[in-house]
Every structure is written in structure tokens, then in C-alpha cells.
Design an enzyme around this catalytic site. Structure first.
Site, PDB file in Angstrom:
ATOM      1  N   GLU A 154       0.858  -1.185   0.000  1.00 42.48           N
ATOM      2  CA  GLU A 154       0.000   0.000   0.000  1.00 42.48           C
ATOM      3  C   GLU A 154       0.890   1.231   0.000  1.00 42.48           C
ATOM      4  OE1 GLU A 154      -3.490   0.156   0.050  1.00 42.48           O
ATOM      5  OE2 GLU A 154      -2.751   2.158  -0.434  1.00 42.48           O
ATOM      6  N   PHE A 155       0.533   2.224  -0.800  1.00 45.16           N
ATOM      7  CA  PHE A 155       1.385   3.418  -0.901  1.00 45.16           C
ATOM      8  C   PHE A 155       0.680   4.670  -0.403  1.00 45.16           C
ATOM      9  CE2 PHE A 155       2.600   0.405  -4.234  1.00 45.16           C
ATOM     10  CZ  PHE A 155       3.958   0.260  -3.994  1.00 45.16           C
ATOM     11  N   LYS A 213       7.886  -1.329  -2.078  1.00 47.55           N
ATOM     12  CA  LYS A 213       7.355  -0.428  -1.060  1.00 47.55           C
ATOM     13  C   LYS A 213       8.481   0.211  -0.238  1.00 47.55           C
ATOM     14  CE  LYS A 213       5.099   1.680   1.901  1.00 47.55           C
ATOM     15  NZ  LYS A 213       3.816   1.952   2.412  1.00 47.55           N
ATOM     16  N   CYS A 269       5.544   6.202   9.020  1.00 46.88           N
ATOM     17  CA  CYS A 269       6.077   5.347   7.956  1.00 46.88           C
ATOM     18  C   CYS A 269       7.535   5.615   7.616  1.00 46.88           C
ATOM     19  CB  CYS A 269       5.234   5.496   6.697  1.00 46.88           C
ATOM     20  SG  CYS A 269       3.625   4.752   6.893  1.00 46.88           S
TER      21      CYS A 269
HETATM   22  C1  UDX Z   1       4.512   8.263   3.291  1.00 44.71           C
HETATM   23  C2  UDX Z   1       4.606   7.972   1.789  1.00 44.71           C
HETATM   24  O1  UDX Z   1       4.457   9.193   1.069  1.00 44.71           O
HETATM   25  C3  UDX Z   1       3.539   6.984   1.382  1.00 44.71           C
HETATM   26  O2  UDX Z   1       3.636   6.689   0.016  1.00 44.71           O
HETATM   27  C4  UDX Z   1       3.717   5.743   2.203  1.00 44.71           C
HETATM   28  O3  UDX Z   1       2.731   4.790   1.889  1.00 44.71           O
HETATM   29  C5  UDX Z   1       3.668   6.060   3.682  1.00 44.71           C
HETATM   30  O4  UDX Z   1       4.633   7.047   4.008  1.00 44.71           O
HETATM   31  P1  UDX Z   1       2.972   9.785   4.859  1.00 44.71           P
HETATM   32  O5  UDX Z   1       3.698   9.219   6.035  1.00 44.71           O
HETATM   33  O6  UDX Z   1       1.504   9.941   4.929  1.00 44.71           O
HETATM   34  O7  UDX Z   1       3.275   8.897   3.558  1.00 44.71           O
HETATM   35  O8  UDX Z   1       3.594  11.233   4.622  1.00 44.71           O
HETATM   36  P2  UDX Z   1       4.295  12.055   3.445  1.00 44.71           P
HETATM   37  O9  UDX Z   1       3.308  12.927   2.800  1.00 44.71           O
HETATM   38  O10 UDX Z   1       5.115  11.192   2.595  1.00 44.71           O
HETATM   39  O11 UDX Z   1       5.258  12.981   4.326  1.00 44.71           O
HETATM   40  C6  UDX Z   1       6.268  12.405   5.141  1.00 44.71           C
HETATM   41  C7  UDX Z   1       7.039  13.439   5.897  1.00 44.71           C
HETATM   42  O12 UDX Z   1       7.932  14.121   5.018  1.00 44.71           O
HETATM   43  C8  UDX Z   1       6.219  14.532   6.586  1.00 44.71           C
HETATM   44  O13 UDX Z   1       6.755  14.743   7.885  1.00 44.71           O
HETATM   45  C9  UDX Z   1       6.408  15.750   5.713  1.00 44.71           C
HETATM   46  O14 UDX Z   1       6.302  16.950   6.420  1.00 44.71           O
HETATM   47  C10 UDX Z   1       7.830  15.531   5.215  1.00 44.71           C
HETATM   48  N1  UDX Z   1       8.138  16.194   3.933  1.00 44.71           N
HETATM   49  C11 UDX Z   1       7.454  15.846   2.808  1.00 44.71           C
HETATM   50  C12 UDX Z   1       9.150  17.147   3.872  1.00 44.71           C
HETATM   51  O15 UDX Z   1       9.790  17.465   4.883  1.00 44.71           O
HETATM   52  N2  UDX Z   1       9.439  17.727   2.669  1.00 44.71           N
HETATM   53  C13 UDX Z   1       8.775  17.412   1.531  1.00 44.71           C
HETATM   54  O16 UDX Z   1       9.104  17.970   0.480  1.00 44.71           O
HETATM   55  C14 UDX Z   1       7.756  16.438   1.591  1.00 44.71           C
END
Ligand code: UDX
Length: 442
Positions: A154-155, A213, A269
Site C-alpha cells: 500500500e502506498f 514499497k 512510515c
Molecule cells: C509516506 C509515503 O508518502 C507513502 O507513500 C507511504 O505509503 C507512507 O509514508 P505519509 O507518512 O503519509 O506517507 O507522509 P508524506 O506525505 O510522505 O510525508 C512524510 C514526511 O515528510 C512529513 O513529515 C512531511 O512533512 C515531510 N516532507 C514531505 C518534507 O519534509 N518535505 C517534503 O518535500 C515532503
């Protein structure tokens, strides 16, 4: 054609998957050992914040397509398609993933599978887990030739869970190539409406599906730490990392997404998944390749310390007697999740070093309070900033991005703002008489 589906685990992943499978027209049973959680879900309430999901949940409960149970017997009787969507947290005191919940589902479910059934793993696991679970499934099931295990990672991103489940970028299905079965046909039926949208559908072996993943998450984490390393260089040279990211992002090979410098990544994650990846590579004897990911992790953690230092400087070199307003506790906006949240980590560090920290987050207050009960929590952004010497934006919620410098000026003791997400316009704040500090920008 609709399928009879059981989804094991009704946390973030499981609850979303169950509701979305019902939305596709299937009959779905959500299974969990936590009765309290199930009672809430059955009443149409989510135990976490996810835009759009409550509506999908309620609509499908009302339509009779979605129910919840604690009974594995009921699930085995009802469904012939089973999704494993329980958590794989980081092990206490180790980098590796804790697989006890995934194992427990297979150990409990397999002996009850007396006829044809496909079990799809969705949880994020180290490579080799699916092959091991497939063996256990056959050993424990009374119908070993009729049960099959496949891996279907799952992504989904928090905040976009419904969209990412119903309109994913791709569907990946790992199958045991040595034992051709029905998993692909069953997946094609379950995801029929998605495949009609021509969403790419990749069939792989089990290990590749598991690694897709972990590699995707490792790449995303690397991208963020890369731009944060560049931010460190920008700070040393007076360059602007935000403009730099825009400029390199126009190159389609690079892309602008996930190039926002700031306090780094957190959540349930990315941090734990890259650590599990490092642990797995070490066990497989490919550890050297992962010196890179160790660096990704340490660049990320360094951003948090850097932010604390920036706030200390802004407070005149010491936190003693300094009032800091922290706007944002969730690990990212549109989420109430504070797991490994950089915002809360920074708030906690400053508090432990003597600052009076007042935190506000639009959705994550309850979770933040539970995790860090010693911090002060304010009723809104303005109360958090009341009498503050330093205001810090640590989660880029829209309401913080939209804050008006002149309005906020009336509540603070000193007009100093630290933008941990580079989400504000420095010119607007400076023109209003504020000292503005961002990340990797002058
Ligand atoms: C992530 C993956 O994107 C997703 O595909 C996977 O299934 C689970 O993990 P998520 O944990 O919901 O999803 O958050 P995501 O939107 O990826 O952000 C992760 C972290 O990175 C956040 O703390 C966000 O603030 C940070 N981030 C994101 C940055 O610091 N800079 C960016 O440019 C993007």
C-alpha cells in the site's frame, strides 16, 4: 462482480482499505482485536483524522456493505479474499520492524481457512517475510492446496488516503511464481474499477513487491534529506534553498515534489521504514549499500537540533525565561498523527532545556497531549503566541500559512518568527517589522 472481503487490522491502513473496498461495491468485514476501536468504526466514527474518509465509512455502513467484528471465525467463514493490514512498528531498541502483528494474523487465520482463499499482505515488511508467511499459511491451513498468499503493498499518504486507495499511481502484486494460483485473477476482480481507469498493474515475485514499497519510501526520504543537506550549504553561503528547489525541480528527471526543505520527515512510515530497510540490508549482508540511508536518517534528525539552536539564538542565547509558541504538532498538515513528529520533538527538546513552550495544532492536540503531557497546550494559534518571544511554524497548516503578521504582532512579546517549513513569504513578514528566519534561506 463483488467479492466477500475481510480486512485484518482497522488502523490507518486497514480502516481506509476496508471502507474503500466497500466503496468499490464489495462486501467487507473489518477485523480487529480492539473492541473499542471497532465499536467506534461501526458507529461511523474514525479514531483518527482523515479528510473524506468518514463519509466513505458511513455511506458504506449504511449501504450494508461494511461491517466490523473481532471474530476470526466469522471472517474465515464470510470471506474468501483476506487483506492483512496490521502495523509493523519499529522494534523496541532496534532498527528492525516488529512483525508480531502480521505473524499473529496468519497464525490465527490460517487454521480456519478450510476452502479456497487468497490472503493479500498489505503491511510494509522486510523482503522474505511474504515467502515465510506463505509457508506458514500452507502448513497451518486444513486446505493447503487451496490457500494462497500474495503481497500487495500500500502506498497511501495520510491526508490523501481515500484518493490514494481508489486512484493509486500503480497497483503492485507479488505472487509466488513457483506455485501459480488465483491471486492475480482475484486481484483483477477486486480492483476491477481501478483497472478500468488504466492504472498500471505490475505483477512481480514476492520479494520484489516487498522491496518496491520499502524502496519507494527510502527514495522519498532520500529526496527530503538531500534538499535538507543542500539547505545546510545554502545557510553557509547565503543562498535560498526554496528558489533552488524550484529551479532544479523544473528538470523532469528531478521533479519539484518532496523537495521542500525544513524540519524534515516524520510520521508512522518514513522513519521506521528506512530503519527497517537498513536492518534488513545488514541481515542480508548488503549493509554497505545502506550507509546512504543511515546518512539520510542522520541529516533528518540533525534538522531538529538545528531548529532548536535557531530558537535558542532567537531567544538571546538561552531558553531560560524564553516563551516559545509552537504552531503545529502533527508530522504534516491535514493529519492528527504525531508519531515521530519533528514538530513535537522540537517542542519537547526546547521545553526540556528550560523554555516555556506553548503548542497549538488544529487537529493533533489530543494525540500530542498524550505523547508529551508536560508541554503547555493553547486553545488556538493566538493564545499560543500570547507573550511569546519566538513564534515557530513547525507544521504548515493552511491557517498558519494564512496568519497575518500585523494581527499576530499584538499578542507577542517580540516579533520573531521561525518558519520551520519555509511556508511563509519572508518579505511580507519582514515588511511588517518581524525578524524572519527560515530554513536554508537568507
Ligand atoms: C509516506 C509515503 O508518502 C507513502 O507513500 C507511504 O505509503 C507512507 O509514508 P505519509 O507518512 O503519509 O506517507 O507522509 P508524506 O506525505 O510522505 O510525508 C512524510 C514526511 O515528510 C512529513 O513529515 C512531511 O512533512 C515531510 N516532507 C514531505 C518534507 O519534509 N518535505 C517534503 O518535500 C515532503
Amino acid at each position: 462482480m463483488s467479492s466477500q472481503i475481510a480486512v485484518f487490522g482497522t488502523g490507518y491502513l486497514g480502516a481506509t482499505h476496508a471502507a474503500c473496498m466497500a466503496q468499490l461495491g464489495h462486501d467487507v468485514l473489518g477485523v480487529d482485536i480492539d473492541e473499542g476501536k471497532l465499536a467506534k468504526l461501526a458507529a461511523g466514527e474514525l479514531p483518527f483524522f482523515e479528510p473524506g474518509l468518514p463519509e466513505v465509512l458511513r455511506d458504506n455502513i449504511e449501504a450494508g456493505r461494511l461491517r466490523f467484528t473481532t471474530s476470526y471465525e466469522e471472517a474465515a467463514e464470510f470471506a474468501d479474499v483476506h487483506f492483512v493490514a496490521v502495523g509493523t512498528p519499529q522494534k523496541q531498541g532496534e532498527l528492525a520492524a516488529d512483525l508480531r502483528y502480521v505473524d499473529a494474523v496468519i497464525e490465527s487465520l490460517a487454521p480456519l481457512l478450510t476452502g479456497p482463499a487468497v490472503v493479500f499482505g498489505k503491511s510494509t515488511v522486510p523482503a522474505g517475510t511474504a515467502a515465510r508467511l506463505a509457508d506458514r499459511l500452507r502448513v497451518l491451513s486444513p486446505a493447503p492446496d487451496e490457500v494462497e498468499l500474495a503481497w500487495n503493498p500500500e502506498f497511501l499518504r495520510e491526508g490523501f488516503a481515500v484518493k490514494d486507495t481508489l486512484h493509486p499511481d500503480r497497483i503492485v502484486l507479488g505472487v509466488d511464481r513457483t506455485r501459480p494460483g488465483t491471486a492475480e485473477a482475484v486481484a483483477r476482480q477486486v480492483y476491477g474499477p481501478l483497472l478500468e481507469e488504466h492504472i498500471p498493474f505490475l505483477i512481480t515475485d514476492l520479494a520484489t513487491a516487498e522491496l518496491v514499497k520499502t524502496s519507494a519510501n527510502a527514495f522519498l526520504a532520500t529526496k527530503i534529506s538531500f534538499i535538507n543537506a543542500i539547505a545546510e550549504v545554502c545557510e553557509a553561503t547565503g543562498a535560498d534553498v526554496s528558489v533552488l528547489a524550484d529551479a532544479i525541480g523544473y528538470d523532469a528527471r528531478i521533479g519539484r515534489k518532496f523537495l521542500n526543505a525544513g524540519i524534515g520527515f516524520g510520521g508512522g512510515c518514513l522513519p521506521k521504514d528506512i530503519r527497517a530497510f537498513i536492518a534488513m540490508a545488514g541481515e542480508l549482508g548488503a549493509g554497505q549499500a545502506f550507509a546512504l540511508l543511515r546518512e539520510v536518517d542522520s541529516i533528518n534528525m540533525r534538522r531538529r537540533n538545528k531548529m532548536v539552536e535557531l530558537a535558542r539564538e532567537a531567544g538571546g542565547g538561552s531558553f531560560i525565561g524564553t516563551r516559545v509558541a509552537v504552531l503545529g504538532a502533527a508530522f504534516k498538515p491535514n493529519s492528527d498523527d504525531v508519531r515521530d513528529s519533528p514538530a513535537l520533538n522540537i517542542a519537547g527538546q526546547m521545553q526540556l532545556q528550560g523554555a516555556a513552550v506553548s503548542v497549538y495544532d488544529p487537529e493533533a492536540m489530543q494525540n500530542a497531549r498524550q505523547q508529551f503531557p508536560t508541554l503547555q497546550y493553547a486553545a488556538d494559534a493566538f493564545s499560543a503566541c500570547s507573550g511569546a518571544d519566538v513564534v515557530m511554524i513547525l507544521t504548515e497548516w493552511k491557517q498558519f500559512v494564512d496568519l497575518a503578521p500585523d494581527e499576530l504582532a499584538g499578542t507577542v512579546r517580540q516579533k520573531v518568527i521561525i518558519d520551520g517549513r519555509n511556508c511563509l513569504d519572508p518579505t511580507i513578514w519582514r515588511n511588517a517589522g518581524w525578524v524572519y528566519r527560515g530554513v536554508g534561506r537568507p
